[in-house]
Design a protein around this motif. Sequence first.
Motif, mmCIF file in Angstrom:
data_model
loop_
_atom_site.group_PDB
_atom_site.id
_atom_site.type_symbol
_atom_site.label_atom_id
_atom_site.label_comp_id
_atom_site.label_asym_id
_atom_site.label_seq_id
_atom_site.Cartn_x
_atom_site.Cartn_y
_atom_site.Cartn_z
ATOM 1 N N LEU A 329 1.215 -1.011 0.134
ATOM 2 C CA LEU A 329 0.197 -0.081 0.090
ATOM 3 C C LEU A 329 0.990 0.940 0.097
ATOM 4 O O LEU A 329 1.981 1.877 0.711
ATOM 5 N N ALA A 330 0.488 2.142 -0.582
ATOM 6 C CA ALA A 330 1.793 2.978 -1.132
ATOM 7 C C ALA A 330 0.852 4.740 -1.774
ATOM 8 O O ALA A 330 -0.442 4.370 -2.425
ATOM 9 N N GLN A 331 1.042 5.919 -0.898
ATOM 10 C CA GLN A 331 1.383 6.975 -1.620
ATOM 11 C C GLN A 331 2.265 7.616 -2.054
ATOM 12 O O GLN A 331 3.374 7.522 -1.358
ATOM 13 N N THR A 332 2.339 8.414 -3.331
ATOM 14 C CA THR A 332 4.109 8.007 -3.699
ATOM 15 C C THR A 332 3.953 10.076 -4.614
ATOM 16 O O THR A 332 4.375 10.092 -5.334
ATOM 17 N N PRO A 333 3.893 11.112 -3.075
ATOM 18 C CA PRO A 333 4.078 12.277 -4.331
ATOM 19 C C PRO A 333 5.381 12.447 -3.834
ATOM 20 O O PRO A 333 6.071 11.288 -3.558
ATOM 21 N N SER A 334 6.014 13.228 -4.018
ATOM 22 C CA SER A 334 7.174 14.287 -4.758
ATOM 23 C C SER A 334 7.176 14.466 -3.377
ATOM 24 O O SER A 334 9.185 14.587 -2.552
ATOM 25 N N ALA A 335 6.841 15.034 -1.431
ATOM 26 C CA ALA A 335 7.262 14.878 -0.919
ATOM 27 C C ALA A 335 6.063 14.050 0.003
ATOM 28 O O ALA A 335 4.821 14.234 0.194
ATOM 29 N N GLY A 336 6.719 13.519 1.301
ATOM 30 C CA GLY A 336 4.876 12.929 2.055
ATOM 31 C C GLY A 336 4.775 11.796 1.573
ATOM 32 O O GLY A 336 3.758 11.099 1.784
ATOM 33 N N ALA A 337 5.656 11.098 0.639
ATOM 34 C CA ALA A 337 5.349 9.588 0.569
ATOM 35 C C ALA A 337 5.527 8.458 1.821
ATOM 36 O O ALA A 337 6.573 8.890 2.722
ATOM 37 N N GLU A 338 4.803 7.475 1.174
ATOM 38 C CA GLU A 338 4.802 6.219 2.554
ATOM 39 C C GLU A 338 4.451 4.728 1.693
ATOM 40 O O GLU A 338 3.891 4.571 0.818
ATOM 41 N N TYR A 339 4.930 3.582 2.461
ATOM 42 C CA TYR A 339 4.493 2.620 1.754
ATOM 43 C C TYR A 339 4.325 1.551 2.820
ATOM 44 O O TYR A 339 5.623 1.760 4.119
ATOM 45 N N LEU A 340 3.728 0.715 2.582
ATOM 46 C CA LEU A 340 3.478 -0.438 3.716
ATOM 47 C C LEU A 340 3.398 -1.841 3.119
ATOM 48 O O LEU A 340 2.960 -2.200 1.862
ATOM 49 N N VAL A 341 4.594 -2.796 3.222
ATOM 50 C CA VAL A 341 5.133 -3.855 2.371
ATOM 51 C C VAL A 341 4.861 -5.089 3.338
ATOM 52 O O VAL A 341 5.350 -5.323 4.556
ATOM 53 N N TYR A 342 4.290 -5.890 2.455
ATOM 54 C CA TYR A 342 3.698 -7.540 3.777
ATOM 55 C C TYR A 342 5.059 -8.328 2.654
ATOM 56 O O TYR A 342 4.950 -8.107 1.595
ATOM 57 N N ALA A 343 5.625 -9.196 3.481
ATOM 58 C CA ALA A 343 6.001 -10.363 2.736
ATOM 59 C C ALA A 343 6.095 -10.980 3.577
ATOM 60 O O ALA A 343 6.316 -11.751 4.355
ATOM 61 N N PRO A 344 5.367 -12.106 3.085
ATOM 62 C CA PRO A 344 4.533 -13.407 3.126
ATOM 63 C C PRO A 344 5.199 -14.038 3.571
ATOM 64 O O PRO A 344 5.056 -15.500 4.630
ATOM 65 N N SER A 345 6.292 -14.471 2.728
ATOM 66 C CA SER A 345 6.995 -15.486 3.571
ATOM 67 C C SER A 345 7.926 -15.337 4.086
ATOM 68 O O SER A 345 9.186 -16.193 4.790
ATOM 69 N N GLY A 346 9.013 -13.806 4.271
ATOM 70 C CA GLY A 346 9.595 -13.406 4.879
ATOM 71 C C GLY A 346 11.558 -13.601 3.555
ATOM 72 O O GLY A 346 11.332 -12.982 2.472
ATOM 73 N N GLY A 347 12.460 -12.821 4.268
ATOM 74 C CA GLY A 347 13.404 -12.785 3.244
ATOM 75 C C GLY A 347 13.456 -11.585 2.801
ATOM 76 O O GLY A 347 13.331 -10.708 2.668
ATOM 77 N N SER A 348 14.764 -11.812 1.704
ATOM 78 C CA SER A 348 14.879 -9.957 1.103
ATOM 79 C C SER A 348 14.023 -9.819 0.319
ATOM 80 O O SER A 348 13.412 -10.832 -0.816
ATOM 81 N N PHE A 349 13.540 -8.519 -0.192
ATOM 82 C CA PHE A 349 12.750 -7.605 -0.893
ATOM 83 C C PHE A 349 13.226 -6.527 -1.503
ATOM 84 O O PHE A 349 13.781 -5.619 -1.051
ATOM 85 N N THR A 350 12.940 -5.533 -2.414
ATOM 86 C CA THR A 350 12.603 -4.474 -3.267
ATOM 87 C C THR A 350 11.792 -3.860 -2.857
ATOM 88 O O THR A 350 10.380 -4.328 -3.177
ATOM 89 N N ILE A 351 11.776 -2.799 -2.840
ATOM 90 C CA ILE A 351 10.893 -1.514 -3.575
ATOM 91 C C ILE A 351 11.366 -0.829 -4.012
ATOM 92 O O ILE A 351 12.372 0.101 -4.021
#
Length: 425
Positions: A329-351
Motif C-alpha cells: 500500500l503506498a502513496q507516492t507524491p514527491s514529498a510525504g510518500a509512505e509505503y506499507l509492504v508485506y512479505a508473506p514468506s519473509g526474506g529480502s525484497f526490493t521497493i
Amino acid sequence: NLTLLWLTELPKFCGFPSVASSPPDLTVSPLPWQRTGPGTATDGLPKFDLTKFDQSYFDRLRTRVQALRNAGIYVGVYLFTGEWLNIFRCSSDGYPFTGANNLNGVDDGYTSGSKGIGSITMTAPNAITRLQDTYVEKVIDTLNDLPNVLWIVSEEAPANSTWWNDHQISHVRAYESKKPYQHPIGYAALIKSPDTTIYNSDADWVAPQVRISPTTSCGSGKPACKVNINDSDHSYFGIWNDTAQQNRNYAWENFMTGNQVLFMDPYVVYYPRERRNLCVSPTNAICTGPDRRWDNFRDNLGYILKYSRKLNLANVTPRKSLCSTGYCLAQTPSAGAEYLVYAPSGGSFTIDLSAMPASRRLAVEWFNPSTGASAVGNPVPAGSSSQSCTPPFSGDAVLYLVDTVGHATSGIPRPGEGSGKAVPQ
C-alpha cells in the motif's frame, strides 16, 4: 472494528456439525414472532402467529447493538440466514414459514430433508415476502437511529435466491431513505454462484468467496464499486488446517489489496471435528474459555487496524508493482510518500522509492506479525527504483516507510461527515 450478529431462523438447528458422528441439534429462542398457538409446531412448541412480533427479540437485538456501539464496534446485522435453510433443515425444525408451524396459511412447501429453501427462492412478491418485508421494517425501526449498524441480507444462500436478495436490498434502501440514517447494505457470497453476482448487485458492501479479494470490486449495480470485506466464513474454508503464518498471510494479503477481513471466530463454541476449535471445558458445546490456537490471528487483526490508522488510509492505494513481494500500500507524491509492504514468506525484497528525490529520507519501522514486536531501523534515502530490504527476523514481515517529515495529507473529510449516511470509519 466490525462484527456480525446472526439470525438463526430455525427454532431447531438440525445436526450442528461440530462432531464427526451424532451431531447435536441446537434449539433457539426467542425468534421475531410470537408462538401463540393454538396448535403445535413440528418442534413441539406452539405455532407462530406471523402477524405478532415477539418484542423481546427486538429488545435484545437493540441492547446488543448498543453494547457494541459503546465498545466502539460496528455491527453487520444479518436479516436472514439462507445457509441454514439450504443445509440444516429437518422435519421437526419448527421453521416459521412452513405451513405446519404457523397460523397464517403461509407455506414454503417444505416437507422433509436437509434443504427447504422455498422462502428465499421466489421470483416475485408473494405472501412470504410480505411478511418478511414487515419483519425487516421492524428491525430497521429498532436500530435505524444507531450509527454503528450495517445491514446484510443473508449469507451462503442458494444460487437461485438472487431475486430475493435483490428485493431485500431494494426494500431496505427504500424504507431507510425516509429515516435519519441510511446504513450500508451488504450481500454475502452465494453457494455455487460466482462473485460477479454480488459485484453486479446494488449492495454497498460485499463478502465474496474468493480467498484474496481483488483490488477493485466493481460491477453493473449501483453503486458500481463495493466495499469488499473478505469473511473467512465464505472464503477460507479449512483455515484450521493451515499454519499460523498461512493464516496471517490471508489477513495481511487482503489488507494489502485494499480490502479488510472478518474472522469467523469459533471463540467458545466447541468444535472438535477436524480440530477446528478445541476450547476449554466444554459443556453442551459451549466452553469456559477460547482456544488459544487462534490468539495470534486475532492479534493480527488488531495489528492491521493499528497500521490502518498509522497510514493516511484515504491516500494510499494497492501498488503491487512497487515491491517485489507483490503486496504494497503506498502513496507516492514527491514529498510525504509512505509505503506499507508485506512479505508473506519473509526474506529480502526490493521497493521502488523513486517517487521522492534522493535528498529526502524515509523513516523505517519493521513489524513482526508472529510476535507483535516492532523495531525502528535507520532512515533510508529515497530515489532508488530498487531499494533492497531485509527483515531483522525470520518469517513473514511488515515494513512501514514514511517520509521523515511525515506523510502527505488529503484534506478529505472523514467518512459520513456532513451527511445522514452511517459509514464505517
